[in-house]
Scaffold this active site. Structure first.
Site, PDB file in Angstrom:
ATOM      1  N   TRP A 152       0.852  -1.184   0.000  1.00 10.10           N
ATOM      2  CA  TRP A 152       0.000   0.000   0.000  1.00 10.10           C
ATOM      3  C   TRP A 152       0.896   1.244   0.000  1.00 10.10           C
ATOM      4  O   TRP A 152       1.893   1.305   0.724  1.00 10.10           O
ATOM      5  CB  TRP A 152      -0.901   0.004   1.246  1.00 10.10           C
ATOM      6  CG  TRP A 152      -1.710   1.265   1.337  1.00 10.10           C
ATOM      7  CD1 TRP A 152      -2.780   1.606   0.574  1.00 10.10           C
ATOM      8  CD2 TRP A 152      -1.481   2.368   2.215  1.00 10.10           C
ATOM      9  NE1 TRP A 152      -3.239   2.855   0.913  1.00 10.10           N
ATOM     10  CE2 TRP A 152      -2.461   3.345   1.927  1.00 10.10           C
ATOM     11  CE3 TRP A 152      -0.544   2.630   3.224  1.00 10.10           C
ATOM     12  CZ2 TRP A 152      -2.530   4.564   2.605  1.00 10.10           C
ATOM     13  CZ3 TRP A 152      -0.613   3.841   3.900  1.00 10.10           C
ATOM     14  CH2 TRP A 152      -1.604   4.795   3.591  1.00 10.10           C
ATOM     15  N   ASP A 205     -15.999  11.556  -2.628  1.00 13.00           N
ATOM     16  CA  ASP A 205     -15.396  10.270  -2.269  1.00 13.00           C
ATOM     17  C   ASP A 205     -16.186   9.638  -1.126  1.00 13.00           C
ATOM     18  O   ASP A 205     -17.370   9.946  -0.901  1.00 13.00           O
ATOM     19  CB  ASP A 205     -13.903  10.486  -1.927  1.00 13.00           C
ATOM     20  CG  ASP A 205     -13.044   9.267  -2.200  1.00 13.00           C
ATOM     21  OD1 ASP A 205     -13.047   8.346  -1.353  1.00 13.00           O
ATOM     22  OD2 ASP A 205     -12.367   9.202  -3.239  1.00 13.00           O
ATOM     23  N   ASP A 206     -15.554   8.763  -0.391  1.00 15.10           N
ATOM     24  CA  ASP A 206     -16.169   7.986   0.687  1.00 15.10           C
ATOM     25  C   ASP A 206     -16.886   8.897   1.711  1.00 15.10           C
ATOM     26  O   ASP A 206     -16.494  10.044   1.911  1.00 15.10           O
ATOM     27  CB  ASP A 206     -15.030   7.229   1.395  1.00 15.10           C
ATOM     28  CG  ASP A 206     -15.538   6.067   2.214  1.00 15.10           C
ATOM     29  OD1 ASP A 206     -16.752   5.953   2.395  1.00 15.10           O
ATOM     30  OD2 ASP A 206     -14.688   5.272   2.663  1.00 15.10           O
ATOM     31  N   ARG A 245      -9.256  -3.614   7.160  1.00 10.89           N
ATOM     32  CA  ARG A 245      -9.925  -2.299   7.202  1.00 10.89           C
ATOM     33  C   ARG A 245     -11.346  -2.412   7.774  1.00 10.89           C
ATOM     34  O   ARG A 245     -12.280  -1.795   7.266  1.00 10.89           O
ATOM     35  CB  ARG A 245      -9.966  -1.640   5.823  1.00 10.89           C
ATOM     36  CG  ARG A 245      -9.929  -0.124   5.933  1.00 10.89           C
ATOM     37  CD  ARG A 245     -10.426   0.585   4.681  1.00 10.89           C
ATOM     38  NE  ARG A 245     -10.204   2.026   4.771  1.00 10.89           N
ATOM     39  CZ  ARG A 245     -10.826   2.931   4.058  1.00 10.89           C
ATOM     40  NH1 ARG A 245     -11.695   2.575   3.158  1.00 10.89           N
ATOM     41  NH2 ARG A 245     -10.572   4.199   4.219  1.00 10.89           N
ATOM     42  N   LYS A 282     -15.891   6.271  -9.071  1.00 12.70           N
ATOM     43  CA  LYS A 282     -14.635   5.689  -8.563  1.00 12.70           C
ATOM     44  C   LYS A 282     -15.016   4.409  -7.830  1.00 12.70           C
ATOM     45  O   LYS A 282     -15.736   4.449  -6.836  1.00 12.70           O
ATOM     46  CB  LYS A 282     -13.947   6.674  -7.626  1.00 12.70           C
ATOM     47  CG  LYS A 282     -12.667   6.116  -6.984  1.00 12.70           C
ATOM     48  CD  LYS A 282     -11.993   7.207  -6.160  1.00 12.70           C
ATOM     49  CE  LYS A 282     -10.861   6.691  -5.308  1.00 12.70           C
ATOM     50  NZ  LYS A 282     -10.355   7.714  -4.395  1.00 12.70           N
ATOM     51  N   TRP A 283     -14.529   3.282  -8.322  1.00 16.11           N
ATOM     52  CA  TRP A 283     -14.892   1.954  -7.807  1.00 16.11           C
ATOM     53  C   TRP A 283     -13.729   1.457  -6.955  1.00 16.11           C
ATOM     54  O   TRP A 283     -12.700   1.055  -7.472  1.00 16.11           O
ATOM     55  CB  TRP A 283     -15.140   1.041  -9.001  1.00 16.11           C
ATOM     56  CG  TRP A 283     -15.568  -0.348  -8.708  1.00 16.11           C
ATOM     57  CD1 TRP A 283     -14.904  -1.292  -7.984  1.00 16.11           C
ATOM     58  CD2 TRP A 283     -16.774  -0.985  -9.163  1.00 16.11           C
ATOM     59  NE1 TRP A 283     -15.611  -2.465  -7.961  1.00 16.11           N
ATOM     60  CE2 TRP A 283     -16.762  -2.303  -8.690  1.00 16.11           C
ATOM     61  CE3 TRP A 283     -17.845  -0.566  -9.944  1.00 16.11           C
ATOM     62  CZ2 TRP A 283     -17.779  -3.218  -8.955  1.00 16.11           C
ATOM     63  CZ3 TRP A 283     -18.851  -1.469 -10.230  1.00 16.11           C
ATOM     64  CH2 TRP A 283     -18.817  -2.780  -9.729  1.00 16.11           C
ATOM     65  N   ASP A 284     -13.943   1.471  -5.657  1.00 16.83           N
ATOM     66  CA  ASP A 284     -12.854   1.164  -4.718  1.00 16.83           C
ATOM     67  C   ASP A 284     -12.951  -0.288  -4.242  1.00 16.83           C
ATOM     68  O   ASP A 284     -13.990  -0.961  -4.395  1.00 16.83           O
ATOM     69  CB  ASP A 284     -12.959   2.132  -3.530  1.00 16.83           C
ATOM     70  CG  ASP A 284     -11.626   2.407  -2.869  1.00 16.83           C
ATOM     71  OD1 ASP A 284     -10.672   1.647  -3.099  1.00 16.83           O
ATOM     72  OD2 ASP A 284     -11.548   3.383  -2.094  1.00 16.83           O
ATOM     73  N   ASN A 338     -11.063  -2.189  -0.796  1.00 10.69           N
ATOM     74  CA  ASN A 338     -10.047  -1.816   0.188  1.00 10.69           C
ATOM     75  C   ASN A 338      -9.534  -2.898   1.125  1.00 10.69           C
ATOM     76  O   ASN A 338      -9.074  -2.562   2.217  1.00 10.69           O
ATOM     77  CB  ASN A 338     -10.569  -0.655   1.033  1.00 10.69           C
ATOM     78  CG  ASN A 338     -10.411   0.653   0.287  1.00 10.69           C
ATOM     79  OD1 ASN A 338      -9.319   1.001  -0.114  1.00 10.69           O
ATOM     80  ND2 ASN A 338     -11.501   1.347   0.080  1.00 10.69           N
ATOM     81  N   CYS A 342      -9.977   1.336  -8.473  1.00 13.43           N
ATOM     82  CA  CYS A 342      -9.146   1.700  -7.319  1.00 13.43           C
ATOM     83  C   CYS A 342      -9.203   0.534  -6.354  1.00 13.43           C
ATOM     84  O   CYS A 342     -10.237  -0.116  -6.212  1.00 13.43           O
ATOM     85  CB  CYS A 342      -9.714   2.968  -6.669  1.00 13.43           C
ATOM     86  SG  CYS A 342      -8.932   3.396  -5.110  1.00 13.43           S
ATOM     87  N   ASP A 369      -2.474   5.353  -3.374  1.00 17.56           N
ATOM     88  CA  ASP A 369      -2.959   6.321  -2.398  1.00 17.56           C
ATOM     89  C   ASP A 369      -1.864   7.304  -2.013  1.00 17.56           C
ATOM     90  O   ASP A 369      -2.114   8.255  -1.285  1.00 17.56           O
ATOM     91  CB  ASP A 369      -3.423   5.600  -1.124  1.00 17.56           C
ATOM     92  CG  ASP A 369      -4.896   5.238  -1.209  1.00 17.56           C
ATOM     93  OD1 ASP A 369      -5.515   5.553  -2.240  1.00 17.56           O
ATOM     94  OD2 ASP A 369      -5.421   4.649  -0.251  1.00 17.56           O
TER      95      ASP A 369
HETATM   96  C1  DGJ Z   1      -8.963   4.084  -0.552  1.00 18.51           C
HETATM   97  C2  DGJ Z   1      -8.769   4.905  -1.786  1.00 18.51           C
HETATM   98  O1  DGJ Z   1      -7.604   4.545  -2.432  1.00 18.51           O
HETATM   99  C3  DGJ Z   1      -8.790   6.370  -1.404  1.00 18.51           C
HETATM  100  O2  DGJ Z   1      -8.503   7.174  -2.512  1.00 18.51           O
HETATM  101  C4  DGJ Z   1     -10.149   6.688  -0.837  1.00 18.51           C
HETATM  102  O3  DGJ Z   1     -11.119   6.559  -1.829  1.00 18.51           O
HETATM  103  C5  DGJ Z   1     -10.448   5.777   0.352  1.00 18.51           C
HETATM  104  N1  DGJ Z   1     -10.252   4.402   0.024  1.00 18.51           N
HETATM  105  C6  DGJ Z   1     -11.851   5.964   0.817  1.00 18.51           C
HETATM  106  O4  DGJ Z   1     -12.189   5.104   1.802  1.00 18.51           O
END
Ligand code: DGJ
Length: 781
Positions: A200, A367-368, A444, A477-479, A481, A527, A549
Site C-alpha cells: 500500500w 469520495d467515501d 480495514r 470511482k470503484w474502490d 479496500n 481503485c 494512495d
Molecule cells: C482508498 C482509496 O484509495 C482512497 O482514494 C479513498 O477513496 C479511500 N479508500 C476511501 O475510503
C-alpha cells in the site's frame, strides 16, 4: 500471419516471429520468439530443432518408442508432470484414480482470421488492425482430457496472446490444480526477470532478478492482482537498456491471484510461465465441462525497455481499453478524499467544488462518507442509501448543484465490501467470504462479499444501478479496500472451496460488465486502496485506475515510472495533493507535484478552500497548461530517460510534432550545476521550438543567504523574512532554443543549477525535489 508448414507453425507479426513444431512424439517444441525471421518452409526450421541422439544419465526417457526423447531437455509449448519433465508445469490435474500424470499429444489445429473472445473472462480485441488466430487441440488419451492452446497474432501491434481451455471428455470428475495461460521456453539462462512489487502507498517498484539457475516466482495470494506483485513482468538481458537490447513484456488479463515464474532446469534452459496462481487453486471439472485460463499478452522488442513499452502501451490503449472513454480526453477532477476524508456534507462539498471551478476543474468527485452512517471506516459499507444528514437533498440535489456550477459530478462506491456493522450484513451474513463458526481475520474493518454467489452479484447490480441512475453521474470511482483472508464461500459445497478465488473474479467481471454496458457514458475509475488491483482485467472495463494512495511526488515519480513499463499513461490517474504530504509528510514544491501528476490523468485532491492565493494561482495556470497539452500527455508516446536520482520523461504526439518533457531531481548534488535533458522520439530532421515557462523563485528557500543581497540584515524566519518572501520574487531561468530534433535528442544542456556560488536569472534553482517541464513544438509543416 499464421502458417502451418508441415509440422511447423509460424506466427508472424510485422516485426516479430513466434514459432514451434509438432515433434514426432506429438509434443510441441517451442522453437523461437523474437524479432522477425524468414521461415519459408518446414525445412528452414530444422536448424532450430532440439537434437537428442542418446538418453542422458538420471533423466527419464519419454517412452520405448522414443528412447532418446528426454522431455526435461526440450523447449516445450506446454508441459506437465509425469513423463520426464520435472520443471514447472503448464497444467496439473488430479485424476479420479488419484494419479497426477498427464500427457497431452497433438491432435489437430485450426487457423482462422480475427479474434475470438474468451467465454468467461475479458480478453483483448482488435478494431483497427489484423489478427490471426490458431487453436491447437491436444489430447490425453489415457484419461480422456482435451487441452486447447489458443494463440492470436496481432499483426500490426507485434503482440501474441495465448490462453488455454481444458475439457473433461471422460466420465469421471477431475480436479484441475493448475492451468497456466502462457509458457515460453528458452534455450539458455541468465535472463533478467523484472517484477514490479510493493505494498500500500508504494506500488510498482521495479526489481531485477538475474536468473541463472533455480527459480524465481512473482505471485500473489491477496485475491487481487495486488500491489505486492503486479502481473506485468519483463524478461531481458543484463545488457538491455531503456533503448537497446532484447526485452520481452508479458502481462495477464486477470485481476485475481496470479503467478509468473522463471525456472531454469538442469540443462540450463529457462522456462517462463504466467497464469492463475496454483496456490490453493483446485477446480472440479465434471465430465463434459471445460475450464479456460485467462489470456496472456506477450510482446518482444530489440529496442530495449522503451521499445517493448511502446508496443505494450499501444496494445493496452487499442486492444484492452474499450467503450466511450477509450480515446476521449479525460477530465481534470477534484476529489474530496484528502480535503475532508469522511467528514463531508453538502455545503462543504459545494464550497470545495466552487473553488475547483474557479481554478479550472472539470469534474467534482464526492469520495467515501456519503452513505448510511459512514462516519469512519468501521460501518455502513453495503448500505448504499444516502446519509440525509450530510446530503439533505440526496445525491440528486448535490449533483444538480455541482452541475449548475458548471462541473460534472462523480461519486465513490465500494460495491464488493460490507461492514459487519451494516444493515446488509445483518440481513445476509451468508453473503460474505468467511468460514462459518470460525474466527475471521478482518481488513480495514470490512469483509468481502461473496461474488462467487450469483445472488450477491445480482444484488450489487441492482444497488449500483439505482445509484448510477439517481442523478446526473458522469464518473464513478470503484474502490476495493482489503485483501482476502479465510477464503470460503457458503454458496459452494466443500469440495468446491478451491474455486472461490477464481469464481469471485468471474462474479466481479459479470458485475463490471453489466454495469459498464448499462451505463456506457459514465467514466469509471478503478481503485483498490490505490494500486492493489492495477491490471488488464480491470482495464478491460474501466479505462483508468487510481495508481496509488500515495500522492507524494517523490514516491510517485518512482511508482509512475514502474507503471510506465507496462501501462500507458492514459490509464494511470495522478493527483496533486497537499503539503506536507499526507502519506510521507514530505514537503515538495507545488510545481513538482504538478509536473509528476501531469504525466498521468491529472486530478487534484486537496482542500482548495484553505489554500493560499499563490498556490491557487499556480494551480489555475497548471490546469490551463495541462488542458493545452492534454492530448500529448494522455495519448502521446511515452519515453523513459534516466531513472534514479534524476528522472527523465518525454511524451510525444502521434505525429511527432509536439512533445512535453520533464526532469526531476530527488536530492541535489553539491557543485553539480550542469545537467542535460535528453528528449526522445522527436523527428530528427524537423526543427523545434524548445522552451520552458519561467517559474519565479521565492526568497525563503535560500534561508539566511537572503542577507547576501538584502541592504538590511534579515533574521531567518522572522516576520520581515516572511513579508519579503511574500512580495519579492526572483527571476527563474528561461530556456529557449530553436533547433532540430536531432540536436535536441543529443542532449539539451540546461542552464546551470544553483551550486552555492551565486544566483541570477540564468541560474536554475534546482534543490531537492525540484523538477522542470519542457515543451517542444515543431515548426515544420
Ligand atoms: C482508498 C482509496 O484509495 C482512497 O482514494 C479513498 O477513496 C479511500 N479508500 C476511501 O475510503
Amino acid at each position: 500471419m499464421i502458417r502451418q508448414l508441415d509440422n511447423v507453425f509460424v506466427l508472424d507479426t510485422k516485426n516479430t516471429t513466434y514459432c514451434f513444431r509438432v515433434m514426432d512424439s506429438g509434443h510441441l517444441e517451442h522453437l523461437y520468439y523474437g524479432k522477425r525471421i524468414a521461415i519459408y518452409s518446414a525445412s528452414d526450421a530444422i536448424a532450430l530443432f532440439e537434437k537428442q541422439a542418446f538418453s542422458s544419465g538420471s533423466s527419464n526417457v519419454y517412452s520405448e518408442q522414443y528412447p532418446t526423447l528426454t522431455l526435461e531437455n526440450v523447449r516445450l509449448e506446454m508441459s506437465s508432470y509425469g513423463k520426464g519433465d520435472i520443471r514447472e508445469p503448464f497444467v496439473e490435474i488430479t485424476h479420479s484414480d488419484g494419479s497426477t500424470t498427464c500427457d497431452f499429444i497433438y491432435r489437430s489445429s485450426v487457423i482462422f482470421e480475427g479474434k475470438t473472445p474468451l467465454d468467461t473472462m475479458p480478453s483483448s480485441y482488435e478494431d483497427n488492425g489484423t489478427v490471426h488466430g490458431l487453436t491447437l487441440t491436444l489430447y490425453d488419451a489415457e484419461y480422456g482430457i482435451t487441452l486447447e492452446l489458443v494463440y492470436s497474432a496481432f499483426e500490426d501491434r507485434d503482440v501474441i496472446t495465448r490462453s488455454a481451455r481444458l475439457t473433461n471428455n471422460s466420465d469421471r470428475n477431475i480436479r484441475l490444480t493448475r492451468l497456466m495461460s502462457a509458457q515460453l521456453d528458452f534455450e539458455d539462462n541468465g535472463y533478467v526477470f523484472t517484477t514490479f512489487n510493493g505494498n500500500w502507498a508504494r506500488e510498482m517498484y521495479r526489481h531485477d532478478h538475474l536468473v541463472n539457475m533455480g527459480k524465481h516466482v512473482n505471485s500473489t495470494y491477496a485475491g487481487t492482482s495486488s500491489s505486492r506483485a503486479n502481473p506485468f513482468v519483463m524478461l531481458s538481458r543484463p545488457s538491455t537498456t531503456e533503448d537497446t537490447g532484447l526485452c520481452y513484456g508479458i502481462n495477464l488479463i486477470y485481476s485475481g491471484n496470479h503467478y509468473e515464474c522463471v525456472d531454469v532446469g538442469a540443462w540450463g534452459k529457462s522456462r517462463f510461465l504466467t497464469g492463475i496462481n496454483p496456490a490453493s487453486f483446485d477446480f472440479l471439472v465434471a465430465p463434459g465441462e471445460s475450464f479456460e485460463s485467462p489470456e496472456a499478452v506477450m510482446t518482444v522488442s530489440e529496442d530495449g525497455y522503451n521499445g517493448m513499452s511502446r508496443r505494450m502501451h499501444a496494445f493496452v490503449r487499442e486492444c484492452i481499453v474499450r467503450g466511450e472513454w477509450k480515446k476521449k480526453s479525460r477530465p481534470v477532477l477534484l476529489n474530496s478524499w484528502e480535503a475532508s476524508y469522511f467528514d463531508i456534507n453538502e455545503s462543504k462539498l459545494l464550497r470545495l467544488a466552487k473553488e475547483g471551478k474557479d481554478v479550472g476543474i472539470e469534474l467534482f468527485v464526492m469520495d467515501d462518507g456519503w452513505f448510511g452512517n459512514r462516519k469512519d471506516d468501521k460501518r455502513s459499507l453495503g448500505d448504499w442509501y444516502v446519509n440525509e444528514k450530510k446530503l439533505p437533498g440526496g445525491i440528486e440535489r448535490l449533483a444538480k448543484k455541482i452541475n449548475e456550477l458548471g462541473l460534472d459530478f462523480g461519486i465513490w462506491v465500494e460495491p464488493e465490501m460490507v461492514n459487519v456493522d451494516s444493515d446488509l450484513y445483518r440481513a445476509h451474513p451468508e453473503w460474505v467470504i468467511d468460514i462459518p463458526d470460525k474466527p475471521h481475520s478482518e481488513g480495514r474493518n470490512q469483509r468481502i462479499l461473496d461474488l462467487a454467489n450469483p445472488a450477491v452479484v445480482d444484488h450489487l447490480i441492482s444497488e449500483m444501478s439505482k445509484i448510477f441512475s439517481c442523478a446526473n453521474i458522469a464518473y464513478v470511482k470503484w474502490d476495493m479496500n482489503r485483501i482476502f483472508s479465510d477464503y470460503y464461500s457458503k454458496y459452494l459445497p466443500s469440495e468446491r472451496q478451491g474455486e472461490v478465488s477464481h469464481r469471485y473474479i468471474l462474479g466481479l467481471y459479470r458485475l463490471m460488465r453489466t454495469l459498464t454496458e448499462r451505463f456506457p457514458k459514465i467514466l469509471f475509475e478503478g481503485c483498490a486502496s490505490g494500486g492493489n488491483r492495477f491490471d488488464l482485467g480491470i482495464l478491460s472495463y474501466f479505462p483508468q485506475i487510481w495508481a496509488s494512495d500515495d500522492t507524494d511526488a517523490i514516491y510517485r515519480v518512482k511508482g509512475q515510472t514502474g507503471y510506465s513499463y507496462g501501462y500507458p499513461m492514459s490509464t494511470v490517474t495522478a493527483h496533486v495533493s497537499a503539503c506536507p504530504n499526507h502519506q510521507t509528510l514530505r514537503v515538495t514544491p507545488i510545481a513538482t507535484r504538478f509536473d509528476v501528476a501531469a504525466f498521468g490523468v491529472l486530478g487534484y485532491e486537496c482542500n482548495l478552500c484553505d489554500m493560499n492565493a499563490e498556490d491557487l494561482k499556480a494551480i489555475k495556470l497548471q490546469i490551463a497548461l495541462y488542458k493545452e497539452w492534454r492530448d500529448v500527455l494522455q495519448y502521446g508516446t511515452f519515453y523513459r530517460g534516466r531513472s534514479g536520482n534524476l528522472y527523465e520523461w518525454t511524451c510525444v504526439s502521434e505525429d511527432g510534432k509536439r512533445a512535453v518533457g520533464m526532469i526531476l531531481q530527488v536530492l541535489s548534488e553539491p557543485n553539480s550545476a550542469f545537467t542535460q535533458y535528453f528528449p526522445k522520439g522527436l523527428l530528427p530532421e524537423a526543427r523545434y521550438h524548445f522552451y520552458n515557462f519561467e517559474r519565479k523563485v521565492r526568497i525563503k528557500p535560500f534561508g539566511d543567504l537572503v542577507n547576501m543581497i538584502s541592504p538590511i540584515h534579515i533574521k531567518q524566519d522572522s516576520l520581515i523574512h516572511n513579508i519579503v518572501d511574500k512580495f519579492v520574487k526572483m527571476p527563474g531561468e528561461v530556456e529557449d532554443y530553436v533547433t532540430s530534433g536531432g540536436v535536441l535528442m543529443s542532449g539539451v544542456k540546461l542552464k546551470g543549477a544553483f551550486a552555492g556560488t551565486g544566483y541570477d536569472e540564468n541560474t536554475r534553482f534546482f534543490s531537492d525535489f525540484s523538477s522542470r517541464m519542457y515543451f517542444m513544438e515543431s515548426e515544420t509543416e
